[in-house]
Every structure is written in C-alpha cells, then in structure tokens.
Design a protein around this motif. Structure first.
Motif, PDB file in Angstrom:
ATOM      1  N   LEU A 127       0.854  -1.179   0.000  1.00  0.00           N
ATOM      2  CA  LEU A 127       0.000   0.000   0.000  1.00  0.00           C
ATOM      3  C   LEU A 127       0.893   1.234   0.000  1.00  0.00           C
ATOM      4  O   LEU A 127       1.836   1.329   0.779  1.00  0.00           O
ATOM      5  CB  LEU A 127      -0.911   0.021   1.221  1.00  0.00           C
ATOM      6  N   ALA A 128       0.615   2.165  -0.879  1.00  0.00           N
ATOM      7  CA  ALA A 128       1.401   3.397  -0.958  1.00  0.00           C
ATOM      8  C   ALA A 128       0.595   4.531  -0.344  1.00  0.00           C
ATOM      9  O   ALA A 128      -0.616   4.623  -0.533  1.00  0.00           O
ATOM     10  CB  ALA A 128       1.726   3.719  -2.401  1.00  0.00           C
ATOM     11  N   THR A 129       1.259   5.384   0.412  1.00  0.00           N
ATOM     12  CA  THR A 129       0.618   6.574   0.961  1.00  0.00           C
ATOM     13  C   THR A 129       1.230   7.787   0.302  1.00  0.00           C
ATOM     14  O   THR A 129       2.406   7.816  -0.020  1.00  0.00           O
ATOM     15  CB  THR A 129       0.817   6.664   2.482  1.00  0.00           C
ATOM     16  N   PHE A 130       0.405   8.794   0.095  1.00  0.00           N
ATOM     17  CA  PHE A 130       0.847  10.015  -0.548  1.00  0.00           C
ATOM     18  C   PHE A 130       0.798  11.149   0.464  1.00  0.00           C
ATOM     19  O   PHE A 130      -0.048  11.144   1.360  1.00  0.00           O
ATOM     20  CB  PHE A 130      -0.054  10.340  -1.745  1.00  0.00           C
ATOM     21  N   PRO A 131       1.676  12.134   0.316  1.00  0.00           N
ATOM     22  CA  PRO A 131       1.628  13.259   1.258  1.00  0.00           C
ATOM     23  C   PRO A 131       0.339  14.050   1.082  1.00  0.00           C
ATOM     24  O   PRO A 131      -0.227  14.117  -0.014  1.00  0.00           O
ATOM     25  CB  PRO A 131       2.849  14.095   0.893  1.00  0.00           C
ATOM     26  N   ALA A 132      -0.114  14.615   2.174  1.00  0.00           N
ATOM     27  CA  ALA A 132      -1.333  15.420   2.127  1.00  0.00           C
ATOM     28  C   ALA A 132      -1.071  16.683   1.325  1.00  0.00           C
ATOM     29  O   ALA A 132       0.043  17.193   1.313  1.00  0.00           O
ATOM     30  CB  ALA A 132      -1.770  15.774   3.545  1.00  0.00           C
ATOM     31  N   PRO A 133      -2.088  17.204   0.638  1.00  0.00           N
ATOM     32  CA  PRO A 133      -1.882  18.452  -0.108  1.00  0.00           C
ATOM     33  C   PRO A 133      -1.613  19.601   0.853  1.00  0.00           C
ATOM     34  O   PRO A 133      -2.000  19.560   2.018  1.00  0.00           O
ATOM     35  CB  PRO A 133      -3.194  18.644  -0.852  1.00  0.00           C
ATOM     36  N   ARG A 134      -0.947  20.634   0.354  1.00  0.00           N
ATOM     37  CA  ARG A 134      -0.647  21.793   1.188  1.00  0.00           C
ATOM     38  C   ARG A 134      -1.935  22.502   1.546  1.00  0.00           C
ATOM     39  O   ARG A 134      -2.853  22.593   0.749  1.00  0.00           O
ATOM     40  CB  ARG A 134       0.271  22.748   0.442  1.00  0.00           C
ATOM     41  N   ARG A 135      -1.986  23.005   2.755  1.00  0.00           N
ATOM     42  CA  ARG A 135      -3.163  23.715   3.233  1.00  0.00           C
ATOM     43  C   ARG A 135      -2.796  25.177   3.463  1.00  0.00           C
ATOM     44  O   ARG A 135      -1.679  25.490   3.840  1.00  0.00           O
ATOM     45  CB  ARG A 135      -3.650  23.114   4.554  1.00  0.00           C
ATOM     46  N   PHE A 136      -3.745  26.062   3.258  1.00  0.00           N
ATOM     47  CA  PHE A 136      -3.526  27.465   3.525  1.00  0.00           C
ATOM     48  C   PHE A 136      -3.780  27.734   4.996  1.00  0.00           C
ATOM     49  O   PHE A 136      -4.690  27.182   5.593  1.00  0.00           O
ATOM     50  CB  PHE A 136      -4.459  28.342   2.687  1.00  0.00           C
ATOM     51  N   ALA A 137      -2.959  28.567   5.583  1.00  0.00           N
ATOM     52  CA  ALA A 137      -3.183  28.998   6.958  1.00  0.00           C
ATOM     53  C   ALA A 137      -4.276  30.060   6.947  1.00  0.00           C
ATOM     54  O   ALA A 137      -4.787  30.439   5.895  1.00  0.00           O
ATOM     55  CB  ALA A 137      -1.888  29.551   7.541  1.00  0.00           C
ATOM     56  N   LEU A 138      -4.640  30.555   8.116  1.00  0.00           N
ATOM     57  CA  LEU A 138      -5.672  31.579   8.181  1.00  0.00           C
ATOM     58  C   LEU A 138      -5.260  32.848   7.453  1.00  0.00           C
ATOM     59  O   LEU A 138      -6.089  33.597   6.977  1.00  0.00           O
ATOM     60  CB  LEU A 138      -5.997  31.911   9.640  1.00  0.00           C
ATOM     61  N   SER A 139      -3.948  33.088   7.355  1.00  0.00           N
ATOM     62  CA  SER A 139      -3.485  34.283   6.656  1.00  0.00           C
ATOM     63  C   SER A 139      -3.552  34.101   5.151  1.00  0.00           C
ATOM     64  O   SER A 139      -3.374  35.051   4.411  1.00  0.00           O
ATOM     65  CB  SER A 139      -2.050  34.602   7.059  1.00  0.00           C
ATOM     66  N   GLY A 140      -3.785  32.893   4.663  1.00  0.00           N
ATOM     67  CA  GLY A 140      -3.841  32.642   3.242  1.00  0.00           C
ATOM     68  C   GLY A 140      -2.514  32.236   2.645  1.00  0.00           C
ATOM     69  O   GLY A 140      -2.435  31.904   1.484  1.00  0.00           O
ATOM     70  N   ARG A 141      -1.444  32.245   3.455  1.00  0.00           N
ATOM     71  CA  ARG A 141      -0.138  31.864   2.946  1.00  0.00           C
ATOM     72  C   ARG A 141       0.052  30.369   3.115  1.00  0.00           C
ATOM     73  O   ARG A 141      -0.406  29.774   4.086  1.00  0.00           O
ATOM     74  CB  ARG A 141       0.974  32.592   3.702  1.00  0.00           C
TER      75      ARG A 141
END
Length: 152
Positions: free
Chosen positions: A37-51
């Motif tokens: 089974l292969a796991t993939f990294p989670a997609p990047r998430r934006f912080a509350l500041s949007g960065r």
C-alpha cells in the motif's frame, strides 16, 4: 473580505445539527501476495493568513520555519488559486458564511481562544468609503465576539 464574512457568520443563528448515522465499513478485500500500500503526502493547506506554510526538513532543525525562502521566478498558480477561491466566495457568500459559522461554533465549544482582528494599520490608499468600512470592521468583530468565553 474575511472580516466581512466573519461578521456575516457571527450574525447567523444555526439550527441544531442532526446526528450522523453510524458508518460500518465493508469488509476489505484481501490483497494479492506481494502488494504494497502506498501513501501520498497530504496536499498543502492554507493557513488563516492565506499563505502556504513552508515545509521544513528535519535536517534544517536549526532554522526558523519562516526563514526558508525559495529563489527564482514566482509561480502564478498560488495567486490564481486564491483569486479563484475569492470568486467562489463572492458567488455564494451565504454558503461560506454558514460554513464559517459552524466552524466558529465548534471552536467556541472546544474552548479555543476567540479570534482577534487587528486594527487596520492605514487606510490612506483606499477610497474614503472603503477606508471607513475597513477601519470599522475590527471593532465590529470585537463587539460580535463578546459572547465568546473570556479566559482572561
């Protein structure tokens, strides 16, 4: 835009949420011999500041997370994604205000600290009408968040 959406969310009175029914997953099928089974990294998430929060390698433990900077051309995709997200919010602000209202309600019930809106640093580049609204929003948010539990 975020402050205005937060004010809209705080003005809403939400109905009680219906409890979800229990989820019973199906019996997993056995995998063939030698399958991994292969796991993939989670997609990047934006912080509350949007960065986008930078990813820090474990080897760079001596560096502060904010000090890692990329050099070279700036990609346009993150900016275009933010503009696209802004247009989605402008098309259906009530939907996003309800979603934010539920999120704020969960945070309040968990006992998280209340959100804080800093005052506008300067509004001299804005038209007078927008400057008036932009400088008034932090005070309006502070008044609307008075129902939040105060731990001070």
């Amino acid at each position: 835009m975020r402050r205005l959406l937060t004010l809209m969310a705080l003005a809403l009175s939400l109905p009680a949420v219906r409890p979800r029914t229990g989820f019973s997953p199906a019996t997993p099928m056995p995998l063939p011999e030698g399958t991994e089974l292969a796991t993939f990294p989670a997609p990047r998430r934006f912080a509350l500041s949007g960065r986008v929060q930078p990813e820090v390698a474990p080897e760079a433990s001596g560096l502060f997370p904010g000090s890692i900077r990329a050099s070279g051309p700036v990609p346009a995709a993150p900016f275009l994604a933010r503009v696209s997200a802004l247009y989605k919010v402008l098309e259906a602000p009530d939907l996003y205000a309800r979603r934010l209202a539920r999120s704020l309600d969960h945070q309040r019930k968990r006992g998280d600290p209340k959100p804080h809106a800093l005052p506008m640093a300067s509004a001299y580049r804005l038209r007078p009408e927008l400057g008036l609204i932009a400088t008034a929003l932090p005070g309006l948010l502070g008044a609307a968040l008075e129902v939040w539990d105060n731990s001070s």
